[in-house]
Write an enzyme that holds these catalytic residues in place. Sequence first.
Site, short mmCIF file in Angstrom:
data_model
loop_
_atom_site.label_atom_id
_atom_site.label_comp_id
_atom_site.label_asym_id
_atom_site.label_seq_id
_atom_site.Cartn_x
_atom_site.Cartn_y
_atom_site.Cartn_z
N GLY A 1 0.83 -1.20 0.00
CA GLY A 1 0.00 0.00 0.00
C GLY A 1 0.86 1.24 0.00
O GLY A 1 2.08 1.13 0.00
N GLY B 1 1.10 5.35 1.72
CA GLY B 1 0.57 6.33 2.66
C GLY B 1 0.95 7.72 2.21
O GLY B 1 1.37 7.92 1.06
N ASP C 1 -1.05 10.32 15.58
CA ASP C 1 -1.81 9.84 14.43
C ASP C 1 -2.36 8.44 14.70
O ASP C 1 -2.31 7.57 13.84
CB ASP C 1 -0.93 9.87 13.18
CG ASP C 1 -1.77 9.78 11.89
OD1 ASP C 1 -2.98 10.07 11.94
OD2 ASP C 1 -1.20 9.40 10.85
P1 ATP Z 1 -0.80 7.49 6.41
O1 ATP Z 1 0.47 7.70 5.69
O2 ATP Z 1 -1.72 8.65 6.30
O3 ATP Z 1 -0.54 7.07 7.81
P2 ATP Z 1 -1.44 4.78 5.86
O4 ATP Z 1 -1.39 4.45 7.30
O5 ATP Z 1 -2.52 4.09 5.08
O6 ATP Z 1 -1.59 6.32 5.66
P3 ATP Z 1 1.20 3.63 5.57
O7 ATP Z 1 1.32 3.64 7.04
O8 ATP Z 1 2.31 4.15 4.78
O9 ATP Z 1 -0.06 4.46 5.12
O10 ATP Z 1 0.85 2.15 5.09
C1 ATP Z 1 0.45 1.81 3.79
C2 ATP Z 1 -0.14 0.40 3.77
O11 ATP Z 1 0.86 -0.57 4.10
C3 ATP Z 1 -1.28 0.19 4.73
O12 ATP Z 1 -2.31 -0.51 4.08
C4 ATP Z 1 -0.72 -0.69 5.82
O13 ATP Z 1 -1.66 -1.60 6.30
C5 ATP Z 1 0.45 -1.41 5.15
N1 ATP Z 1 1.55 -1.55 6.12
C6 ATP Z 1 2.30 -0.55 6.63
N2 ATP Z 1 3.23 -1.01 7.49
C7 ATP Z 1 3.07 -2.35 7.56
C8 ATP Z 1 3.71 -3.41 8.30
N3 ATP Z 1 4.71 -3.18 9.15
N4 ATP Z 1 3.27 -4.67 8.13
C9 ATP Z 1 2.23 -4.92 7.27
N5 ATP Z 1 1.59 -3.98 6.56
C10 ATP Z 1 1.98 -2.70 6.69
MG MG Z 2 1.95 6.96 7.05
#
Ligand code: ATP
Ligand code: MG
Length: 280
Positions: A11, A13, A134
């Site tokens: 994904g 973010g 957050d």
């Molecule tokens: P934001 O940047 O606004 O916090 P977000 O939380 O959706 O948005 P990210 O935290 O970058 O963005 O995560 C992107 C995706 O990757 C999400 O769907 C998340 O579930 C997945 N993800 C992030 N970190 C992990 C991890 N350590 N293990 C499994 N999946 C993860």
């Molecule tokens: Mg993030």
Amino acid sequence: MDAYEVLEKLGSGSFGTIRKIVRKSDKKVLVWKEIRYGRMNEKEKSMLVSEVNILRELKHPNIVRYKDRIIDRESSTIYIIMEFCENGDLASVIRKYKRCGKRVEESRIWTLFFQIACALHECHCRKQKILHRDIKPANVFIDRNNGFKLGDFGLARVLSTETQLAKTNVGTPYYMAPEQVNELPYNEKCDIWSLGCLLYEMAALAPPFEAANQLALAVKIKAGRVSRLPEQYSEELNQAVRSMLQLDSAKRPSIEDLFKLPKMQEQAEIAVRNASAVPA
Ligand code: ATP
Ligand code: MG
Ligand code: MG
């Protein structure tokens, strides 16, 4: 970089893309967050540096574990390597429950409550206080043992003990605390507010404050009227959530106050029992 095999994208973010990777030396599955910093301004770059520095310091079973970082200067990309949480995030759990019209069991909500409180205790009760800022379903991860882990400290800031109040306007709209909405100085009690929102959403399967646009949302948050949880949930859970969603941040419980709740003590005993059941 050659030390890792890159698998699928999980994904993306606000800062960058998350990919599953395998460490070749021991075949361990991890993730990395690819962040291109080439076009970032100074403020964004310093946020990035703070995200990485904070992650490195936080070592706790309920916090997504930082492993390493790689900087590729040629492509102006930083790769932050972290533990992989196989069971995804809480946002997809909530979506699943909504789809099948079921409710989350109350005991599961207390377990989440206890584990995220443990993670926040680690952040709030250290010399250099760290606010998460957050907390939201997309930033709570579930590991292979169905344990909960707080991740994504992208917006977190180190709050020194001398300046207990920070003044920056960031946060996630739905879970934003009233003092943040009002652009007032805030402290760790904004995380308590967001935790209240998270627990509320786990039970009601909808956030406590919802509106079609940010302005209307701000009005609702500032009014601070919270509905009761669906009727299957206990008075204890209702009261705990309500206490965290008080407009006056000083009246909200601290993490230490929350640990004094009988249900939280019960969870602590369960955690001790489970820990001793696992062979070392
Ligand atoms: P934001 O940047 O606004 O916090 P977000 O939380 O959706 O948005 P990210 O935290 O970058 O963005 O995560 C992107 C995706 O990757 C999400 O769907 C998340 O579930 C997945 N993800 C992030 N970190 C992990 C991890 N350590 N293990 C499994 N999946 C993860
Ligand atoms: Mg993030
Ligand atoms: Mg996130």
